[in-house]
Design an enzyme around this catalytic site. Structure first.
Site, PDB file in Angstrom:
ATOM      1  N   HIS A   1     -20.387 -75.492  56.873  1.00  0.00           N
ATOM      2  CA  HIS A   1     -19.951 -74.363  56.033  1.00  0.00           C
ATOM      3  C   HIS A   1     -19.185 -74.846  54.810  1.00  0.00           C
ATOM      4  O   HIS A   1     -19.118 -74.169  53.795  1.00  0.00           O
ATOM      5  CB  HIS A   1     -19.072 -73.398  56.831  1.00  0.00           C
ATOM      6  CG  HIS A   1     -19.714 -72.901  58.077  1.00  0.00           C
ATOM      7  ND1 HIS A   1     -20.749 -71.987  58.048  1.00  0.00           N
ATOM      8  CD2 HIS A   1     -19.523 -73.212  59.382  1.00  0.00           C
ATOM      9  CE1 HIS A   1     -21.146 -71.746  59.287  1.00  0.00           C
ATOM     10  NE2 HIS A   1     -20.412 -72.482  60.119  1.00  0.00           N
TER      11      HIS A   1
ATOM     12  N   HIS B   1      -9.048 -74.833  48.998  1.00  0.00           N
ATOM     13  CA  HIS B   1      -8.063 -74.200  49.877  1.00  0.00           C
ATOM     14  C   HIS B   1      -7.285 -75.242  50.658  1.00  0.00           C
ATOM     15  O   HIS B   1      -7.886 -76.045  51.371  1.00  0.00           O
ATOM     16  CB  HIS B   1      -8.763 -73.257  50.866  1.00  0.00           C
ATOM     17  CG  HIS B   1      -9.309 -72.028  50.208  1.00  0.00           C
ATOM     18  ND1 HIS B   1     -10.361 -71.306  50.722  1.00  0.00           N
ATOM     19  CD2 HIS B   1      -8.926 -71.407  49.064  1.00  0.00           C
ATOM     20  CE1 HIS B   1     -10.595 -70.272  49.914  1.00  0.00           C
ATOM     21  NE2 HIS B   1      -9.756 -70.318  48.897  1.00  0.00           N
TER      22      HIS B   1
ATOM     23  N   THR C   1     -11.411 -66.502  55.250  1.00  0.00           N
ATOM     24  CA  THR C   1     -12.626 -66.023  54.581  1.00  0.00           C
ATOM     25  C   THR C   1     -13.894 -66.399  55.340  1.00  0.00           C
ATOM     26  O   THR C   1     -14.991 -66.105  54.883  1.00  0.00           O
ATOM     27  CB  THR C   1     -12.711 -66.562  53.137  1.00  0.00           C
ATOM     28  OG1 THR C   1     -12.857 -67.984  53.187  1.00  0.00           O
ATOM     29  CG2 THR C   1     -11.475 -66.187  52.330  1.00  0.00           C
TER      30      THR C   1
HETATM   31  S1  BO1 Z   1     -10.066 -70.142  54.471  1.00  0.00           S
HETATM   32  O1  BO1 Z   1      -9.089 -70.983  53.838  1.00  0.00           O
HETATM   33  O2  BO1 Z   1      -9.709 -68.731  54.530  1.00  0.00           O
HETATM   34  N1  BO1 Z   1     -11.473 -70.275  53.737  1.00  0.00           N
HETATM   35  C1  BO1 Z   1     -10.228 -70.691  56.108  1.00  0.00           C
HETATM   36  C2  BO1 Z   1     -11.226 -70.149  56.862  1.00  0.00           C
HETATM   37  C3  BO1 Z   1     -11.366 -70.547  58.168  1.00  0.00           C
HETATM   38  C4  BO1 Z   1     -10.527 -71.479  58.726  1.00  0.00           C
HETATM   39  C5  BO1 Z   1      -9.520 -72.044  57.954  1.00  0.00           C
HETATM   40  C6  BO1 Z   1      -9.377 -71.641  56.637  1.00  0.00           C
HETATM   41  N2  BO1 Z   1     -10.764 -71.780  60.020  1.00  0.00           N
HETATM   42  C7  BO1 Z   1     -10.029 -72.575  60.945  1.00  0.00           C
HETATM   43  C8  BO1 Z   1     -11.004 -73.024  61.987  1.00  0.00           C
HETATM   44  C9  BO1 Z   1     -10.298 -73.824  63.046  1.00  0.00           C
HETATM   45  C10 BO1 Z   1      -9.471 -74.922  62.425  1.00  0.00           C
HETATM   46  C11 BO1 Z   1      -8.566 -74.321  61.366  1.00  0.00           C
HETATM   47  C12 BO1 Z   1      -7.681 -75.343  60.681  1.00  0.00           C
HETATM   48  O3  BO1 Z   1      -9.324 -73.644  60.404  1.00  0.00           O
HETATM   49  O4  BO1 Z   1     -11.623 -71.908  62.580  1.00  0.00           O
HETATM   50  O5  BO1 Z   1     -11.224 -74.357  63.965  1.00  0.00           O
HETATM   51  O6  BO1 Z   1      -8.697 -75.591  63.392  1.00  0.00           O
HETATM   52  O7  BO1 Z   1      -8.429 -76.419  60.188  1.00  0.00           O
HETATM   53 ZN    ZN Z   2     -11.596 -71.579  52.295  1.00  0.00          ZN
END
Ligand code: BO1
Ligand code: ZN
Length: 249
Positions: free
Chosen positions: A51, A103, A185
């Protein structure tokens, strides 16, 4: 139907469109980025999760201040981008989409793990940086872009020599940012994120951007067909009754 049964009106998802006319909050000062200008000693890895491309950073960095309710430990940073000639930031400013968005994901330090953080309405703090494109390479960004070919396929991981994260960030006007409460997101899209989206972008070159749009695939190496990872951004969501603040300056 009771208003409380109307989930749509209660939702606070990310990303959103930002604009300069949002509520100014003079009490929002620059965040304190602890350890960002030090060369870290931990084990850093770059990973293609299908992703995005995620730089997992060791312990040793945290963010606080700037109206954040607590101290948050830095976990990882990752990117969102578009396609060939199309922009791919998640947040938009006055409906304009930037070429990319970075991010930096931080977890409230009191929590033992991500599961606990996802149960806290302010469990995560994500710092968003727009990325714009110029003609000259960004040598600091090269720490990441030069490694992309090693994580071309989903599931691949490579070691990255730690470098000061501050070298990636804008040199000026770090006190100018948007603040709102939103969500992750990508699934599980948990509504537990204090968002800080910086006004001043990071600049990289056209060729560094092209490395993201052309060298990274959302499929595994031995897949029948390789699919480029492109347009990995979520559409913008309504703000509803949320207040989006703009820091001073
Ligand atoms: S975001 O910054 O909103 N695009 C975003 C979206 C999803 C995650 C993090 C930031 N997901 C999670 C994962 C976990 C992982 C964690 C920290 O981020 O679902 O598996 O441990 O890395
Ligand atoms: Zn992100």
């Amino acid at each position: 139907m009771f208003p409380s049964c109307h989930p749509l009106l209660e939702e606070h998802h990310s990303p959103i469109n930002l604009d300069h006319h949002m509520t100014r909050n003079e009490s929002l000062e620059a965040l304190h980025l602890e350890g960002f200008d030090a060369i870290q000693t931990g084990h850093w890895t770059l990973h293609n999760d299908g992703h995005s491309v995620v730089l997992q950073v060791g312990n040793g960095m945290s963010v606080s201040g700037g109206g954040l309710p607590d101290v948050y430990h830095t976990i990882q940073l990752h990117f969102h981008w578009g396609g060939l000639g199309t922009n791919g930031s998640e947040h938009t400013v006055d409906r304009r989409r930037y070429p990319m968005e970075m991010h930096i994901v931080n977890m409230k330090s009191i929590h033992p793990n991500l599961t606990a953080a996802l149960d806290d309405p302010t469990g995560l703090a994500v710092l968003g940086f727009f990325i714009d494109v110029v003609y000259s390479d960004n040598i600091h960004f090269g720490h990441i872009s030069q490694k992309l070919s090693s994580v071309a396929y989903k599931g691949q991981t490579t070691k990255v020599k730690p470098f000061p994260l501050m070298s990636l960030l804008p040199k000026h006007n770090m006190s100018q940012y948007y603040r709102y409460y939103g969500s992750l997101t990508t699934p599980p899209c948990s509504q537990v994120v204090v968002w800080t989206v910086y006004e001043v972008p990071i600049y990289i070159s056209w060729s560094q951007l092209a490395q993201f749009t052309s060298q990274v695939f959302s499929t595994e190496e031995d897949a029948e067909q390789v699919t480029p990872l492109q347009n990995n951004f979520r559409h913008v969501h309504p703000t509803f009754s949320r207040i989006v603040s703009v820091s001073k300056d």
